[in-house]
Design a protein around this motif. Structure first.
Motif, PDB file in Angstrom:
ATOM      1  N   ARG A  28      -2.466   0.163   8.687  1.00 20.05           N
ATOM      2  CA  ARG A  28      -3.100   1.183   7.852  1.00 20.05           C
ATOM      3  C   ARG A  28      -2.135   1.690   6.792  1.00 20.05           C
ATOM      4  O   ARG A  28      -2.553   2.183   5.748  1.00 20.05           O
ATOM      5  CB  ARG A  28      -3.600   2.346   8.717  1.00 20.05           C
ATOM      6  N   TRP A  29      -0.852   1.599   7.095  1.00 16.37           N
ATOM      7  CA  TRP A  29       0.208   1.891   6.133  1.00 16.37           C
ATOM      8  C   TRP A  29       1.419   1.084   6.551  1.00 16.37           C
ATOM      9  O   TRP A  29       1.719   1.015   7.728  1.00 16.37           O
ATOM     10  CB  TRP A  29       0.555   3.391   6.135  1.00 16.37           C
ATOM     11  N   ASP A  31      -0.032   0.423   2.807  1.00 11.83           N
ATOM     12  CA  ASP A  31      -1.261  -0.128   2.246  1.00 11.83           C
ATOM     13  C   ASP A  31      -1.051  -0.367   0.757  1.00 11.83           C
ATOM     14  O   ASP A  31       0.072  -0.291   0.247  1.00 11.83           O
ATOM     15  CB  ASP A  31      -2.436   0.812   2.508  1.00 11.83           C
ATOM     16  N   GLU A  32      -2.148  -0.658   0.052  1.00  6.08           N
ATOM     17  CA  GLU A  32      -2.030  -0.970  -1.366  1.00  6.08           C
ATOM     18  C   GLU A  32      -1.531   0.216  -2.189  1.00  6.08           C
ATOM     19  O   GLU A  32      -1.001   0.041  -3.282  1.00  6.08           O
ATOM     20  CB  GLU A  32      -3.382  -1.451  -1.911  1.00  6.08           C
ATOM     21  N   ARG A  39       6.000  -2.320   0.420  1.00  5.00           N
ATOM     22  CA  ARG A  39       4.980  -3.359   0.568  1.00  5.00           C
ATOM     23  C   ARG A  39       5.615  -4.742   0.660  1.00  5.00           C
ATOM     24  O   ARG A  39       5.356  -5.642  -0.130  1.00  5.00           O
ATOM     25  CB  ARG A  39       3.989  -3.279  -0.577  1.00  5.00           C
TER      26      ARG A  39
END
Length: 293
Positions: A28-29, A31-32, A39
């Motif tokens: 969930r993290w 994330d984008e 990331r």
């Protein structure tokens, strides 16, 4: 950036690090919307490289994912070739009717120290639910620990839960994430005092620079650390880097490590700092595997 001439502790344990492999699990993290620096895969080899200029030789992995038992097993496997991983605070479904047997199975691995559930993804009353508290009872019975992820508005749980589970070790992560950047202490200061009254509550001196923001200074952070140490006492405090989250505000691992030494130098003795950076974690988490020295 923090600067200190204070001697480094002889034996160090980082009680709060994270790894992730973005294609392995449904995170969930990050994330984008997360910063680019988050990331990407974060693995033990990255951590080992980043701590090379510090005396850090041991670390405890802390869960990244709710509702994902396989993450525990993944880190157990990583630890086979990275012996400096000396503990895992994993995830187990505390609401499962068979939670005690699930915990017993997890605890067959000596690296398994306890459980964390990211409360940011739940409503504010989640941890007060009867089914969740049945899971806390199982943790208490099995002599495992529970990490509390609390923002200041939820810090009251750190005072309300401990009397119900007097033999369960509660550990507040990140000094309950005070709003250091905004210089807001109302609620947080009082919450720390209330939580510290319960002898089965402990606290991590972690995520300090992230709470302070990209313009962090030791002068901004030091009063928060001193407040925690004053009320909890040095023996109930532990060092945690919150690796790699601090990179979001431009800090290095050495920055984070030296910052805490700087913040502690006027409120602790050399012996107390040795505990905060090492032995306290052994005693609080009940680390079972040999340490690297």
């Amino acid at each position: 950036m923090a600067n200190s001439n204070t001697a480094s502790p002889a034996m160090c344990i980082d009680t709060h690090i994270h790894f992730w492999e973005l294609k392995r699990f449904p995170y969930r993290w990050p994330d984008e919307g997360a910063p680019d620096i988050m990331r990407r895969d974060i693995l033990p080899s990255d951590y080992a490289l980043d701590v090379r200029d510090t005396p850090m030789k041991n670390a405890i992995f802390v869960q990244v994912l709710n509702k994902n038992h396989p993450e525990n097993e993944w880190v157990f496997e990583l630890a086979k070739t990275n012996k400096w991983i000396v503990g895992v605070v994993g995830w187990v479904d505390l609401t499962d009717p068979n939670v005690e047997s699930i915990l017993k199975n997890a605890a067959q691995n000596p690296l398994f120290l306890g459980v964390r559930h990211l409360l940011a993804f739940e409503n504010s009353e989640w941890i007060g639910r009867e089914d969740v508290q049945n899971g806390l009872k199982a943790l208490e019975k099995l002599n495992l620990t529970y990490d509390l992820t609390l923002l200041p508005p939820l810090l009251h749980w750190a005072a309300e839960l401990p009397p119900k589970f007097p033999n369960l070790t509660f550990i507040i992560d990140h000094i309950a994430q005070p709003y250091i950047k905004d210089h807001i202490t109302d609620g947080w200061k009082e919450g720390i005092v209330a939580a510290a009254k319960h002898p089965n509550v402990f606290i991590k001196l972690s995520e300090l620079v992230t709470s302070a923001g990209p313009d962090w200074t030791a002068a901004d952070i030091k009063p928060y650390v001193e407040h925690v140490v004053k009320h909890f006492g040095a023996k109930r405090c532990m060092y945690g880097s919150d690796y790699p989250i601090f990179k979001m505000v431009g800090a290095t691992y050495t920055d984070v490590y030296q910052l805490l030494i700087e913040c502690l130098k006027d409120c602790t003795t050399a012996e107390e700092r040795e505990g905060i950076f090492g032995q306290n974690a052994v005693d609080i988490y009940k680390i079972k595997v040999p340490l690297n020295k």
